[in-house]
Structures are given as structure tokens and as C-alpha cells.
Design an enzyme around this catalytic site. Structure first.
Site, PDB file in Angstrom:
ATOM      1  N   ASP A 223       0.877  -1.161   0.000  1.00  0.00           N
ATOM      2  CA  ASP A 223       0.000   0.000   0.000  1.00  0.00           C
ATOM      3  C   ASP A 223       0.921   1.219   0.000  1.00  0.00           C
ATOM      4  O   ASP A 223       2.107   1.128   0.336  1.00  0.00           O
ATOM      5  CB  ASP A 223      -0.962   0.012   1.180  1.00  0.00           C
ATOM      6  CG  ASP A 223      -2.172   0.904   0.884  1.00  0.00           C
ATOM      7  OD1 ASP A 223      -2.061   1.753  -0.034  1.00  0.00           O
ATOM      8  OD2 ASP A 223      -3.214   0.777   1.543  1.00  0.00           O
TER       9      ASP A 223
HETATM   10  C1  BGC Z   1      -4.999   3.258  -0.216  1.00  0.00           C
HETATM   11  C2  BGC Z   1      -4.971   2.270  -1.368  1.00  0.00           C
HETATM   12  C3  BGC Z   1      -4.667   3.001  -2.664  1.00  0.00           C
HETATM   13  C4  BGC Z   1      -3.355   3.759  -2.506  1.00  0.00           C
HETATM   14  C5  BGC Z   1      -2.962   4.536  -3.742  1.00  0.00           C
HETATM   15  C6  BGC Z   1      -3.763   4.133  -0.182  1.00  0.00           C
HETATM   16  O1  BGC Z   1      -3.884   5.162   0.764  1.00  0.00           O
HETATM   17  O2  BGC Z   1      -5.134   2.557   1.005  1.00  0.00           O
HETATM   18  O3  BGC Z   1      -6.189   1.588  -1.463  1.00  0.00           O
HETATM   19  O4  BGC Z   1      -4.613   2.102  -3.726  1.00  0.00           O
HETATM   20  O5  BGC Z   1      -3.481   4.690  -1.442  1.00  0.00           O
HETATM   21  O6  BGC Z   1      -3.810   5.613  -3.935  1.00  0.00           O
END
Ligand code: BGC
Length: 832
Positions: A223
């Protein structure tokens, strides 16, 4: 390419080259390595659309219903088609990896990303998730099963340690991921949180069961910002650290390998997986570099059934008309009719003279949830406009919001702002150097600039606009951003402040920095020049927003207007809902109440007109204290761009509401989301959602699985094999009769129970479901396949799935709380 070829390539690379590939090159792309024919791999959020690289309102996206709305369809075929649509969108935007689906569970209705997950039930989540993955990947685009695992709430999401017992992990939270891997998903995203003592980017669960027992051969992406160590995550089965270009790997990981702290084989394995992904998405071809230029969505269906050929190896982009029809179908399929007394719905268009469409979400609905899932919809039709269009020439449609919701300031838009340089609707965005000299200027369509086109030595972002006030009175002007913010109107400074950053959560840092406000008395039609500036100090993110809200009518006046319209109408449709402050990534909900005075509004409208239909525009459950008083309640979730069209079809009976609850709808939460000293105990074990309510021995407002159509059904018989063969799926046959006067569809649900058992189990659990359709008076047989796993539980002692010998109760019906038919099936022996 074959595994041997990947090995060969890896063998020829030096350590620096290999490690470089393992951190992103930018926020959304990986590094290219032309020497080995590798181009950059492009990622983009999902799940409701393909945003493309970065955040730019000029890059619009076909916008699906929120995942709760998709799951409410209980329709895998539809979801697979929508997945394919997203695959085509990804190709159009030159995206290789869609960061979706989110297959965490609705452990608690308070979860801020509830709207972004499918269901509280692991089986429904798995089946809808698999359909989505199949669809996306059918276009050669990687889907990403996220967030592995137990990322089911937002409070302290970056650091919390979810404590989950092994059986619950296997049977509930890991189950959708296991199904995704079995379906061949190419990417899994490791979550921010920890599970049982280790943060997920370092967690042993990445190795076992994910890569070992399940045989996942794809890439584990982090993530965004979740990799926080060099050695522990380097040694773990975490493959790619995003975003880039900085991060804790890079040179530090090279040094750690040289120092013998991380085996080089661990790095090689990560690179091999990256190459395998590259090969799958077509990135191992230097001739096919991703272009930032997007291809337009064509405007009309072509002769080949609606796809305009793009050439090359990829399928075409769906045409606008075809995609819109599919998105409208999705709205209808996910809309849940909770209650329909006196058959108020469908409305009889022939007998309507006047319809009052009331509520704050009627003209300004939320078509999507907040946070990283956000996209800029290609278009968006509100309930008010949809109903107006559908009744044009037949009935008058009136509107009042009735209440004002507490919500964030509204960024400038094409309706109220002009670029002072060109006069075009929109704003002028400039990047300035430290001396205030212009480095770059561009026209933008909104005052919400999340990722400006940075150039070297950019020191300040400036947003300039001519505000054209349509109403006179006191306006609320506001700017948002971290660090130093400034606002002036006609040369007078209104805001000049330092906003200290107080969070690490990327959703808050990059998407929702705090606001600073100023009031300004304006005359209607007298334009005012606004200049907002934000200094791009280190660690202040990129977002800068300039907003303006007109004076509004008083609360009492607003409510009185709504009541008056309701009185004069044949029917009142009240659209209520949540706001972005209530349901979004980055925080959880405090309770399930509708924000503002919406409950009072519903009651006031109902008192004025007994034929009141309430439509709930929310991603997850909200308390509805009036639910037994109003004749009809529809849930439309966050339905995506075709909201108004789909809703009008359902209201007027052109289509039946197809949805069934993918989550228990209750007035209160039985399970909370607040960690205690950093620990979130999943003490309820497998009993979340309907299972928790069954344990509680209390009925929720509406059970999981519930939803009405426009006809009625009788459940006639259920047949299951007396003995289920160990390890094999078996069919349960359920006969249902359409006892109403319309053709319709029903989701036949089969649950299992084990009244006498030696292991802890939920009171019952969903084991299978099938959609059927029948004409009036017709009987149909639903064949519901039950997977062998439905009879099994995870045995921590044996470290294996096992079936307890003896008799299981097989229940069939229309929701977890309405199961009129039952029979039994037995497992003869303990099976693995
Ligand atoms: C989220 C993810 C997302 C990523 C990129 C994170 O804060 O938890 O689901 O894909 O950001 O935007």
C-alpha cells in the site's frame, strides 16, 4: 516469457539494477529498464473507475457504482462485464495495473471504507471479487486484490495491530484473498496495518499461505507508503514498494544485501515476480511505451457491436452509449428496495401530475465515496435530473433540498469561476519559483488542484479566478492545503496562515488537508478577483484548493419550502445520504446517524404527504428511525455516474430493483473500530454482520440478503443430497414460484447451520446463491452449487481444512432472516 527466461534475465542484472526496480519511479509508475526491454508499469486506483495516473479533473473516468452497490447485485455475470469495461478503460488510459478490488470485509458498519468493500460475508465478497478480477484481467490489465489482510477499518489504520485468531483469519478474512488467488489475480496489495504482531509489509502471511500454500505467483505491491523498513520488509515476501522514487529500500537495501542482512535471493525473487507481471501486462516490450496521452472515448457505437477498434493487441474501448447502458444496468441491479407498503412503488407515470423531489442529495448526490478511490466521472446525472428527464412532458417535477448538510466548502467550478487571463470558465493555475516568477501556467476546470504539473524549482502553487457571484450576500471563501496558505480578493488579503501538518495518513495529506475560511459580502453579478497561493514546503503534500460557497437560505425557510412542495405533489421522493466527512478513507464513522437534520426532514415531508418514498444515497448502513413510518425505502448506495437514469427507471417501474443487501442494515453497530493501545481485537471471531446479530438474538433493521422486487415469491421446496461426497461440491435445488403479476428476478440464498457441533461456528453461514427469473405464476428451480469448503472448517491443530462428520442443516430463502425451507445433508467422514 518462461520462468527460466526470467531467471536468465535476473542473473544478468547487477544488484543496483535489481533493487532500483523494486521501488516506484514516481507515485504511480515503476522504473523502466530498457536494457532488458522493460518499460515502466503504470498503476492507477480503482475500484469504481480507472482514474489514470495522478489526479487531474481533465482525465475523466467511466464511473461504476460503489463496491457495496455492485455486491448488492449478487450478479457475477454483470460484475464481470463491468470489470471488462474497466479493463478497457485502463487500456485507454495506458494503465497496466488497476489497484482494485478491495476485498476486505464489513467487520463493522462504522468502517470508513465500508463503501469500498463488497460485503460482510466472505463468500459473497469472494464471488463478486473474483468476477471483477476476471473481467479486468480479460483485457490484459492486472487486478489487485487489496488490502491483504484485516484492513477492515480506518482508525489508526497505518499502525493498528489486528489480533485475529487463526480460524477466523482463514475462514473469514483470508477467504476472499484465497479465492482471488485461485482465480489467478496478478497483484496482491499488502495493507498498512499489522496482523498478530507484524505489519503487513513484513508479515509472514505474505509467504504462507499466500505464496506457498496458495501458490500465488504474482506481485505483492505495498500500500502507498506501507513499506517502512529496509531489512524486515526486504526479507519478507513484499515485492514492490510504492510510491517512489524515495523509500526505505533503494541504496539502503543494496547495503543490507551486501552486509548479509537480506539474502540476494530474496531480491531476485521480487524482481522475478515484477518481470512476470510485466510480461503479463505487456510491459516487456520496448516498442510499446505507455503514452500519457489518452485516447478519447468514442461517442457512438460502431458496427461491431459497440466497440471502436484501437488497433494493436488490445481490445477496443467501449463506446460511450454502450458503457452508459451498462452502468445504468448496474445502478438498477444494485438498488435495494427495503420496504414497499401499499405497493407505493413502482409509481404510475400515467397518473402523476406533480412529483416533489426533495432532499440534499437529490440535486447534489454523492455518486462515489471519498479517498483514493475517487475519480472524475465522465458525466453525472442526479436523481432530480433523472426523474425530470423521465417525466418530461408528462408531469411537473419540483425540488427543494429541505436541509443544509454540514459539509466541506465547494471548490470553484465551471459554473462560478472564470480564468482571469483567458475568460474561459475555470481557473488559472500557475507554478512560481521562490522569487515569484512564473514557471508554468495552465487552465484548469476546478479549484481543487491535487497534483499540479510540477516543474523543477517550483516553490508556490497559485490558483487565480474571477468569481462570478450569482447571489448577493455573505459568501464563504476558503482555501485548503498544508503549510503556508494565502488568499486575497480584489487585492485585499483575507487569509495568510501557516497550517501545520499533523498526520501521516496519505489520504488526509494528499486529498483532504484542512481548510481556512474567510467571509466576504458580495453583490450579485459584481465579479471579484481571487488569488490563492500555497507554498510547496517539504512534506506538505501537493493539494491546494480554492472554494467558494454562496449565502444560503435559512434552515427554517429551506424546510418550509420542502414541506410546501411535498403537500402540492402526488408523491414525494426524498433523497437523503451521507457526506464525504462521514464516509471516506482515512477515518471511521462515529455512529450511523444521517448527518444534519435529515431524519426530521423525512418526517416532515411524510407528515405533508403520506405517499413518500425515501431514497438513501449512502455507501453503507445508516440509522433510519422513520423506517417503519414511510411506505417505501430504496437504497441506491453511491451509484456512479448513471444514478439519475437508473433510479428513475426503478421508481417508474421500467425496471425492477435488483439489489439484495450485501451487508446487514442496522441502526447501530455491534462491533467497534477503535483500537486500544494500538491493538484491535477481533474478539467476535467469525461472528460479524448477520452472524453477530444472530448471536445477539436481536433482529437488525433489515437482514443480510434482504431486498424486494416488484413481484412476490413463494419458496416451494428444497432438495439436497443426503450425503455430501467429501471434498466435492454438491447441488442444492430450490423451487420458487413467482406469485405476483409481473415478471421478476429473485436471489435464492442457501445457508448452512450445524446445530450440534464440537467446534465454534456461526449460527449460520451463506453457502451459495443463484439468481433466477420467472414470469407471473411460473415456477423455476434454482440450482445452487455448494462448494466443499462450505462444510469445512480450518483446524489449527491439523493446519488443514476439515469437515466435521455428521448432519448439517441446509436452509433456503431470501435473506439470513427469512429462510422458510430446510433439509439436511451429511458428511460421512472427516475429510480434508
Ligand atoms: C490506499 C490504497 C490506494 C493507494 C494509492 C492508499 O492510501 O489505502 O487503497 O490504492 O493509497 O492511492
Amino acid at each position: 516469457m518462461t520462468d527460466e527466461q526470467f531467471d536468465d534475465v535476473v542473473r544478468k542484472m547487477d544488484l543496483e539494477q535489481k533493487v532500483r526496480l523494486l521501488t516506484g519511479a514516481t507515485a504511480w509508475r515503476t522504473h523502466a529498464l530498457p536494457d532488458i526491454g522493460l518499460r515502466s508499469i503504470v498503476t492507477s486506483d480503482g475500484p469504481i473507475g480507472v482514474r489514470g495516473q495522478g489526479w487531474d479533473e481533465r482525465s475523466t473516468s467511466l464511473t461504476l457504482p460503489s463496491p457495496t452497490g455492485l455486491a448488492a447485485s449478487w450478479d457475477e455475470d454483470l460484475v464481470e462485464r463491468l470489470g471488462a469495461l474497466l479493463g478497457d478503460e485502463a487500456r485507454r488510459k495506458r494503465v497496466d495495473v488497476l489497484l482494485a478490488p478491495t476485498i476486505n470485509l464489513h467487520r463493522s458498519p462504522l468502517g470508513g471504507r465500508h463503501f469500498e468493500c463488497y460485503s460482510e460475508d466472505p463468500l459473497l465478497t469472494a464471488r463478486i471479487g473474483v468476477a471483477y478480477i476476471r473481467g479486468v484481467q480479460s483485457r490484459g490489465v492486472a487486478a489487485t486484490a487489496k488490502h491483504y489482510v484485516a484492513n477492515d477499518s480506518e482508525t489508526e489504520r497505518l499502525t493498528l495491530d489486528a489480533r485475529v485468531d487463526e480460524r477466523t483469519l482463514r475462514e473469514v478474512y483470508l477467504a476472499p484473498f484465497e479465492a482471488a488467488v485461485e482465480a489467478g489475480v496478478w497483484v496482491v496489495m499488502a495493507a498498512y496495518n499489522g496482523v498478530n504482531g507484524a505489519t503487513m509489509s513484513e508479515n509472514p502471511l505474505l509467504a504462507e499461505p499466500l505464496k506457498g500454500e496458495w501458490g500465488f505467483d504474482g506481485l505483492v505491491i505495498s500500500d502507498w507508503g506501507a513499506v517502512r523498513s529496509t531489512v524486515a520488509s526486504g526479507r519478507a515476501a513484499q515485492d514492490l514498494a510504492m510510491p517512489g522514487p524515495d523509500g526505505p529500500w533503494g541504496d539502503a537495501l543494496v547495503a543490507a544485501v551486501r552486509a548479509g542482512e537480506v539474502p540476494e535471493e530474496a531480491v531476485d525473487e521480487k524482481v522475478r515476480r515484477l518481470l512476470r507481471l510485466a510480461s503479463r501486462v505487456g510491459a516487456l516490450s520496448p516498442d510499446d511505451p505507455p503514452s500519457l496521452a489518452e485516447l478519447p472515448v468514442s461517442q457512438a457505437p460502431d458496427a461491431q457491436g459497440g466497440y471502436s477498434a484501437l488497433g494493436g493487441p488490445h481490445p477496443g474501448t467501449p463506446t460511450d452509449a454502450v458503457s452508459r447502458a451498462l452502468l445504468r444496468e448496474a445502478v438498477v441491479a444494485g438498488t435495494v428496495l427495503l420496504r414497499n407498503e401499499r405497493s407505493v412503488l413502482p409509481l404510475d407515470a400515467g397518473r402523476l401530475r406533480r412529483v416533489a423531489v426533495i432532499g440534499p442529495s437529490a440535486a447534489a448526490p454523492r455518486v462515489q465515496g471519498g479517498g483514493s478511490a475517487g475519480v472524475y466521472p465522465v458525466s453525472s446525472l442526479s436523481p432530480l435530473d433523472g426523474i425530470r428527464d423521465a417525466l418530461a412532458g408528462r408531469a411537473e417535477v419540483t425540488h427543494a433540498a429541505g436541509v443544509h448538510l454540514p459539509s466541506r466548502p465547494t471548490p470553484l467550478d465551471l459554473g462560478n469561476a472564470r480564468n482571469p487571463l483567458t475568460g474561459e470558465p475555470g481557473v488559472l493555475v500557475r507554478l512560481l519559483d521562490a522569487g515569484g516568477a512564473e514557471l508554468h501556467a495552465e487552465h484548469r476546470l476546478t479549484g481543487r488542484i491535487l497534483e499540479p504539473a510540477l516543474v523543477d524549482s517550483s516553490a508556490t502553487v497559485e490558483i487565480r479566478a474571477t468569481l462570478c457571484p450569482q447571489a448577493g450576500g455573505v459568501w464563504n471563501l476558503a482555501v485548503s492545503g498544508w503549510g503556508h496558505v494565502f488568499l486575497a480578493a480584489d487585492g485585499t488579503t483575507l487569509i495568510d496562515e501557516e497550517v501545520e501538518r499533523d498526520t501521516d495518513d496519505p489520504a488526509t495529506v494528499h486529498l483532504t488537508p484542512p481548510w481556512r475560511h474567510a467571509s466576504l459580502d458580495l453583490t450579485a453579478g459584481r465579479e471579484v478577483e481571487l488569488v490563492a497561493r500555497r507554498r510547496l514546503d517539504p512534506d506538505t503534500g501537493l493539494a491546494s484548493v480554492l472554494a467558494a460557497d454562496p449565502p444560503r437560505r435559512g434552515d427554517a425557510e429551506e424546510l418550509a419550502a420542502a414541506i410546501e412542495l411535498a403537500k402540492e405533489a402526488d408523491v414525494a421522493v426524498v433523497v437523503v445520504g451521507t457526506t464525504e466527512e462521514v464516509e471516506s478513507e482515512g477515518y471511521d464513522r462515529e455512529d450511523l446517524a444521517l448527518p444534519g437534520e435529515q431524519d426530521a426532514l423525512v418526517r416532515a415531508v411524510l407528515a405533508a404527504n403520506p405517499d413518500t418514498v425515501v431514497v438513501v444515497n449512502a455507501g453503507g448502513p445508516v440509522a433510519m428511525p422513520w423506517r417503519e413510518e414511510v411506505p417505501a425505502v430504496l437504497l441506491s448506495w453511491f451509484p456512479g455516474q448513471e444514478y439519475g437514469d437508473g433510479l428513475a427507471r426503478v421508481l417508474l417501474g421500467d425496471a425492477e430493483p435488483g439489489g439484495r443487501l450485501p451487508t446487514t442494515w442496522a441502526d447501530r453497530a455491534l462491533i467497534g473500530t477503535t483500537p486500544v493501545e494500538g491493538v484491535l481485537e477481533y474478539a467476535e471471531g467469525p461472528d460479524i454482520g448477520y452472524r453477530a446479530w444472530l448471536r445477539e438474538q436481536a433482529p437488525p433493521a433489515y437482514w443480510f440478503g434482504h431486498g424486494l422486487g416488484y413481484t412476490t415469491w413463494e419458496y416451494e421446496s428444497v432438495v439436497a443430497p443426503e450425503l455430501a461426497e467429501p471434498g466435492r461440491p454438491f447441488p442444492v435445488r430450490v423451487r420458487v414460484r413467482n406469485t405476483g403479476e409481473r415478471a421478476g428476478g429473485e436471489v435464492v440464498q442457501v445457508y448452512l447451520a450445524r446445530p450440534e457441533t464440537g467446534v465454534r461456528r456461526p449460527a449460520l453461514w451463506l453457502a451459495g446463491f443463484a439468481r433466477v427469473e420467472a414470469g407471473p405464476g411460473q415456477t423455476v428451480e434454482a440450482e445452487v452449487e455448494i462448494a466443499a469448503r462450505a462444510l469445512q472448517h480450518w483446524s489449527p491443530n491439523d493446519r488443514a481444512w476439515t469437515a466435521e462428520a455428521g448432519s448439517f442443516t441446509v436452509l433456503a430463502g431470501r435473506s439470513a432472516g427469512d429462510l422458510p425451507l430446510s433439509t439436511t445433508t451429511a458428511t460421512g467422514e472427516t475429510s480434508r
